[in-house]
Design a protein around this motif. Structure first.
Motif, PDB file in Angstrom:
ATOM      1  N   ILE A  25       0.835  -1.205   0.000  1.00  0.00           N
ATOM      2  CA  ILE A  25       0.000   0.000   0.000  1.00  0.00           C
ATOM      3  C   ILE A  25       0.868   1.253   0.000  1.00  0.00           C
ATOM      4  CG2 ILE A  25      -1.655   1.334   1.356  1.00  0.00           C
ATOM      5  CD1 ILE A  25      -2.886  -1.312   2.251  1.00  0.00           C
ATOM      6  N   VAL A  26       1.848   1.306   0.893  1.00  0.00           N
ATOM      7  CA  VAL A  26       2.726   2.477   0.972  1.00  0.00           C
ATOM      8  C   VAL A  26       3.560   2.602  -0.300  1.00  0.00           C
ATOM      9  CG1 VAL A  26       4.697   3.464   2.209  1.00  0.00           C
ATOM     10  CG2 VAL A  26       2.774   2.534   3.477  1.00  0.00           C
ATOM     11  N   GLY A  27       4.071   1.487  -0.794  1.00  0.00           N
ATOM     12  CA  GLY A  27       4.902   1.518  -1.998  1.00  0.00           C
ATOM     13  C   GLY A  27       4.147   1.989  -3.225  1.00  0.00           C
ATOM     14  N   SER A  28       2.924   1.514  -3.413  1.00  0.00           N
ATOM     15  CA  SER A  28       2.158   1.943  -4.585  1.00  0.00           C
ATOM     16  C   SER A  28       1.742   3.407  -4.467  1.00  0.00           C
ATOM     17  CB  SER A  28       0.932   1.050  -4.789  1.00  0.00           C
ATOM     18  OG  SER A  28       0.019   1.193  -3.726  1.00  0.00           O
ATOM     19  N   TYR A  29       1.491   3.857  -3.253  1.00  0.00           N
ATOM     20  CA  TYR A  29       1.140   5.269  -3.061  1.00  0.00           C
ATOM     21  C   TYR A  29       2.344   6.176  -3.320  1.00  0.00           C
ATOM     22  CZ  TYR A  29      -0.489   9.527  -0.827  1.00  0.00           C
ATOM     23  OH  TYR A  29      -0.837  10.825  -0.581  1.00  0.00           O
ATOM     24  N   MET A  30       3.507   5.795  -2.791  1.00  0.00           N
ATOM     25  CA  MET A  30       4.695   6.636  -2.910  1.00  0.00           C
ATOM     26  C   MET A  30       5.264   6.665  -4.327  1.00  0.00           C
ATOM     27  SD  MET A  30       5.029   7.991   0.002  1.00  0.00           S
ATOM     28  CE  MET A  30       6.651   8.659   0.079  1.00  0.00           C
ATOM     29  N   THR A  31       5.088   5.596  -5.092  1.00  0.00           N
ATOM     30  CA  THR A  31       5.628   5.560  -6.449  1.00  0.00           C
ATOM     31  C   THR A  31       4.635   6.031  -7.499  1.00  0.00           C
ATOM     32  OG1 THR A  31       4.980   3.246  -6.722  1.00  0.00           O
ATOM     33  CG2 THR A  31       7.216   3.685  -5.917  1.00  0.00           C
ATOM     34  N   GLY A  32       3.434   6.388  -7.084  1.00  0.00           N
ATOM     35  CA  GLY A  32       2.441   6.885  -8.028  1.00  0.00           C
ATOM     36  C   GLY A  32       1.725   5.788  -8.795  1.00  0.00           C
ATOM     37  N   MET A  33       1.835   4.562  -8.352  1.00  0.00           N
ATOM     38  CA  MET A  33       1.155   3.451  -9.012  1.00  0.00           C
ATOM     39  C   MET A  33      -0.197   3.197  -8.362  1.00  0.00           C
ATOM     40  SD  MET A  33       3.160   2.626 -11.417  1.00  0.00           S
ATOM     41  CE  MET A  33       2.590   1.061 -11.970  1.00  0.00           C
ATOM     42  N   TRP A  34      -0.862   4.249  -7.934  1.00  0.00           N
ATOM     43  CA  TRP A  34      -2.125   4.106  -7.232  1.00  0.00           C
ATOM     44  C   TRP A  34      -3.238   3.602  -8.141  1.00  0.00           C
ATOM     45  CZ3 TRP A  34      -6.015   7.007  -9.169  1.00  0.00           C
ATOM     46  CH2 TRP A  34      -5.652   8.120  -9.916  1.00  0.00           C
ATOM     47  N   ASN A  35      -3.109   3.771  -9.459  1.00  0.00           N
ATOM     48  CA  ASN A  35      -4.126   3.238 -10.372  1.00  0.00           C
ATOM     49  C   ASN A  35      -4.260   1.730 -10.207  1.00  0.00           C
ATOM     50  OD1 ASN A  35      -4.549   5.755 -11.429  1.00  0.00           O
ATOM     51  ND2 ASN A  35      -3.235   5.439 -13.188  1.00  0.00           N
ATOM     52  N   SER A  36      -3.143   1.050 -10.190  1.00  0.00           N
ATOM     53  CA  SER A  36      -3.166  -0.402  -9.995  1.00  0.00           C
ATOM     54  C   SER A  36      -3.487  -0.746  -8.548  1.00  0.00           C
ATOM     55  CB  SER A  36      -1.814  -0.998 -10.366  1.00  0.00           C
ATOM     56  OG  SER A  36      -1.500  -0.702 -11.693  1.00  0.00           O
ATOM     57  N   GLY A  37      -2.984   0.038  -7.624  1.00  0.00           N
ATOM     58  CA  GLY A  37      -3.213  -0.230  -6.202  1.00  0.00           C
ATOM     59  C   GLY A  37      -4.671  -0.152  -5.809  1.00  0.00           C
ATOM     60  N   ILE A  38      -5.401   0.812  -6.380  1.00  0.00           N
ATOM     61  CA  ILE A  38      -6.827   0.931  -6.080  1.00  0.00           C
ATOM     62  C   ILE A  38      -7.570  -0.303  -6.569  1.00  0.00           C
ATOM     63  CG2 ILE A  38      -8.920   2.198  -6.726  1.00  0.00           C
ATOM     64  CD1 ILE A  38      -7.452   3.663  -4.629  1.00  0.00           C
ATOM     65  N   GLY A  39      -7.244  -0.766  -7.757  1.00  0.00           N
ATOM     66  CA  GLY A  39      -7.905  -1.959  -8.283  1.00  0.00           C
ATOM     67  C   GLY A  39      -7.670  -3.184  -7.416  1.00  0.00           C
ATOM     68  N   VAL A  40      -6.431  -3.342  -6.965  1.00  0.00           N
ATOM     69  CA  VAL A  40      -6.109  -4.482  -6.109  1.00  0.00           C
ATOM     70  C   VAL A  40      -6.800  -4.341  -4.753  1.00  0.00           C
ATOM     71  CG1 VAL A  40      -4.226  -5.640  -4.887  1.00  0.00           C
ATOM     72  CG2 VAL A  40      -3.945  -4.973  -7.266  1.00  0.00           C
ATOM     73  N   MET A  41      -6.808  -3.138  -4.190  1.00  0.00           N
ATOM     74  CA  MET A  41      -7.440  -2.941  -2.890  1.00  0.00           C
ATOM     75  C   MET A  41      -8.942  -3.198  -2.947  1.00  0.00           C
ATOM     76  SD  MET A  41      -5.387   0.337  -1.372  1.00  0.00           S
ATOM     77  CE  MET A  41      -6.398   0.533   0.065  1.00  0.00           C
ATOM     78  N   ILE A  42      -9.593  -2.757  -4.001  1.00  0.00           N
ATOM     79  CA  ILE A  42     -11.036  -2.978  -4.127  1.00  0.00           C
ATOM     80  C   ILE A  42     -11.343  -4.462  -4.216  1.00  0.00           C
ATOM     81  CG2 ILE A  42     -12.997  -2.684  -5.696  1.00  0.00           C
ATOM     82  CD1 ILE A  42     -11.964   0.155  -6.220  1.00  0.00           C
ATOM     83  N   GLN A  43     -10.542  -5.188  -4.959  1.00  0.00           N
ATOM     84  CA  GLN A  43     -10.788  -6.620  -5.122  1.00  0.00           C
ATOM     85  C   GLN A  43     -10.435  -7.429  -3.875  1.00  0.00           C
ATOM     86  OE1 GLN A  43      -8.673  -7.850  -8.598  1.00  0.00           O
ATOM     87  NE2 GLN A  43     -10.010  -6.728  -9.989  1.00  0.00           N
ATOM     88  N   MET A  44      -9.370  -7.062  -3.195  1.00  0.00           N
ATOM     89  CA  MET A  44      -8.880  -7.886  -2.097  1.00  0.00           C
ATOM     90  C   MET A  44      -9.448  -7.504  -0.729  1.00  0.00           C
ATOM     91  SD  MET A  44      -7.098 -10.085  -3.469  1.00  0.00           S
ATOM     92  CE  MET A  44      -6.443 -10.395  -5.063  1.00  0.00           C
ATOM     93  N   ASP A  45      -9.993  -6.305  -0.570  1.00  0.00           N
ATOM     94  CA  ASP A  45     -10.505  -5.904   0.738  1.00  0.00           C
ATOM     95  C   ASP A  45     -11.712  -6.726   1.167  1.00  0.00           C
ATOM     96  OD1 ASP A  45      -8.582  -4.107   1.345  1.00  0.00           O
ATOM     97  OD2 ASP A  45      -9.743  -2.337   0.811  1.00  0.00           O
ATOM     98  N   ASN A  46     -12.465  -7.249   0.249  1.00  0.00           N
ATOM     99  CA  ASN A  46     -13.613  -8.068   0.628  1.00  0.00           C
ATOM    100  C   ASN A  46     -13.179  -9.352   1.320  1.00  0.00           C
ATOM    101  OD1 ASN A  46     -15.424  -6.253  -0.467  1.00  0.00           O
ATOM    102  ND2 ASN A  46     -15.381  -7.213  -2.468  1.00  0.00           N
ATOM    103  N   GLY A  47     -12.078  -9.911   0.900  1.00  0.00           N
ATOM    104  CA  GLY A  47     -11.587 -11.146   1.517  1.00  0.00           C
ATOM    105  C   GLY A  47     -10.853 -10.936   2.822  1.00  0.00           C
ATOM    106  N   ASP A  48     -10.322  -9.755   3.026  1.00  0.00           N
ATOM    107  CA  ASP A  48      -9.582  -9.473   4.258  1.00  0.00           C
ATOM    108  C   ASP A  48     -10.563  -9.102   5.346  1.00  0.00           C
ATOM    109  OD1 ASP A  48      -6.925  -9.965   4.493  1.00  0.00           O
ATOM    110  OD2 ASP A  48      -6.262  -7.981   3.915  1.00  0.00           O
TER     111      ASP A  48
END
Length: 87
Positions: free
Chosen positions: A64-87
């Motif tokens: 989460i921190v790495g994708s935010y700091m490197t500007g890869m939040w486009n991919s990070g948001i997609g992964v977070m939306i998909q994986m937060d339901n299982g966590d």
């Protein structure tokens, strides 16, 4: 998710993309949830999978921190939306 399926637009404007405020809020809520879950895991009685779950929480925070700091939040948001339901 629910789009045309064209993944090239995720990184089309990569280091100069702008993070909207509501997505930044979603990122910060996700980060705080996983940080709290890590602290909660440390102070509760250990189970059989203590170290595996600790590694899971640590890697999640790094991603989460790495994708935010490197500007890869486009991919990070997609992964977070998909994986937060299982966590």
């Amino acid at each position: 998710m629910f789009g045309s399926g064209d993944m090239m637009y995720l990184r089309s404007d990569w280091p100069y993309n702008h993070l909207p405020r509501f997505l930044k809020l979603y990122y910060m809520i996700g980060l705080s949830y996983h940080f709290e879950d890590t602290v909660h895991h440390l102070f509760h009685p250990a189970q059989n999978d203590f170290f595996e779950m600790l590694l899971h929480h640590y890697i999640t925070l790094l991603l989460i921190v790495g994708s935010y700091m490197t500007g890869m939040w486009n991919s990070g948001i997609g992964v977070m939306i998909q994986m937060d339901n299982g966590d």
